[in-house]
Design a protein around this motif. Structure first.
Motif, short mmCIF file in Angstrom:
data_model
loop_
_atom_site.label_atom_id
_atom_site.label_comp_id
_atom_site.label_asym_id
_atom_site.label_seq_id
_atom_site.Cartn_x
_atom_site.Cartn_y
_atom_site.Cartn_z
N GLY A 45 0.81 -1.21 0.00
CA GLY A 45 0.00 0.00 0.00
C GLY A 45 0.84 1.26 0.00
O GLY A 45 1.71 1.44 -0.85
N GLY A 46 0.59 2.14 0.99
CA GLY A 46 1.39 3.35 1.10
C GLY A 46 2.86 3.04 1.31
O GLY A 46 3.74 3.77 0.83
N SER A 47 3.13 1.93 2.00
CA SER A 47 4.53 1.53 2.21
C SER A 47 5.17 1.05 0.92
O SER A 47 6.39 1.15 0.75
N ALA A 48 4.37 0.52 -0.02
CA ALA A 48 4.90 0.18 -1.35
C ALA A 48 5.35 1.44 -2.07
O ALA A 48 6.42 1.48 -2.69
N ALA A 49 4.52 2.49 -1.97
CA ALA A 49 4.90 3.77 -2.58
C ALA A 49 6.17 4.31 -1.94
O ALA A 49 7.05 4.84 -2.64
N ASP A 50 6.30 4.17 -0.64
CA ASP A 50 7.50 4.64 0.06
C ASP A 50 8.72 3.82 -0.35
O ASP A 50 9.83 4.36 -0.47
N ALA A 51 8.55 2.52 -0.55
CA ALA A 51 9.65 1.67 -1.02
C ALA A 51 10.14 2.14 -2.38
O ALA A 51 11.36 2.23 -2.63
N GLN A 52 9.19 2.45 -3.27
CA GLN A 52 9.55 2.94 -4.60
C GLN A 52 10.22 4.30 -4.52
O GLN A 52 11.19 4.58 -5.25
N HIS A 53 9.74 5.15 -3.64
CA HIS A 53 10.34 6.46 -3.41
C HIS A 53 11.80 6.30 -2.98
O HIS A 53 12.70 6.97 -3.53
N PHE A 54 12.06 5.42 -2.03
CA PHE A 54 13.41 5.21 -1.53
C PHE A 54 14.33 4.71 -2.65
O PHE A 54 15.44 5.24 -2.85
N ALA A 55 13.86 3.72 -3.41
CA ALA A 55 14.68 3.19 -4.51
C ALA A 55 14.97 4.27 -5.54
O ALA A 55 16.09 4.38 -6.05
N ALA A 56 13.97 5.10 -5.84
CA ALA A 56 14.15 6.16 -6.83
C ALA A 56 15.20 7.17 -6.37
O ALA A 56 16.01 7.64 -7.19
N GLU A 57 15.19 7.51 -5.08
CA GLU A 57 16.17 8.47 -4.57
C GLU A 57 17.59 7.91 -4.65
O GLU A 57 18.55 8.67 -4.83
#
Length: 198
Positions: free
Chosen positions: A54-66
């Motif tokens: 969910g929202g943590s999936a979006a945060d995981a993707q955010h972290f990888a992107a950074e």
């Protein structure tokens, strides 16, 4: 002019402030440890495998992107994969093996002992994340958990739990984004010296 509709906002902001104070007072030494784990992984030619729901999936993707791109400082891209993004893998594994295996199957296929598994779970009890950490432990990967509430089952499964001790899922996620940015800030400014594996 203040109205009754201000109250939910004030309540949320108060809870956010309390969570922020907890992060500042209790988690800073652990954040330094997390940075050391990330740096060691990358210098040992490892990669980060990041996941959540969910929202943590979006945060995981955010972290990888950074990490693959950059946070603020210009630097080389760093190897990080969000295990939440491949719809074919997620649906195939979910269909054939069950939703609890969608991350564990990817960890089993991709992870090596020099890699670092980073999990995000506001409850600390997400079954598919728990299964993935157990698989990572069998492989010999180290792990960091960005968790909430009391840390749940993951608190004792990961090597380093960064737990935001509040009940509100939204506030936990807000603190997780802050933690991600603090980690990225430190990593951005590290002068990496890749070590050759023997």
């Amino acid at each position: 002019m203040a109205t009754e509709t201000d109250d939910p906002f004030r309540s949320h902001l108060t809870l956010h402030h309390q969570a922020l104070m907890s992060v500042g007072q209790d988690l800073v030494p652990l954040i330094h440890q997390a940075v050391e784990m990330i740096v060691t992984c990358l210098e040992d030619d490892g990669k980060l495998l990041i996941m959540g729901n969910g929202g943590s999936a979006a945060d995981a993707q955010h972290f990888a992107a950074e990490l693959v791109g950059r946070y603020r400082a210009e630097r080389d891209g760093l190897p990080a994969i969000a295990l939440t993004t491949d719809s074919s893998i997620l649906t195939a594994v979910g269909n054939d093996y069950g939703f609890e295996q969608v991350f564990a199957r990817q960890v089993a296929a991709l992870a090596r002992p020099e890699d670092l598994v980073v999990v995000l779970s506001t409850s600390g009890n997400s079954g598919n994340v728990v299964a993935a950490v157990r698989t990572a432990n069998e492989i010999g990967c180290r792990s960091i958990g960005l968790l909430g509430r009391d840390g749940g089952a993951l608190r004792d499964l990961v090597d380093l739990p960064l737990t935001v001790p509040v009940e509100s899922t939204a506030v936990v996620q807000e603190m997780h984004i802050l933690l991600i940015h603090l980690l990225c800030e430190a990593v951005d400014h590290h002068d990496f010296e890749r070590r050759e594996r023997s």
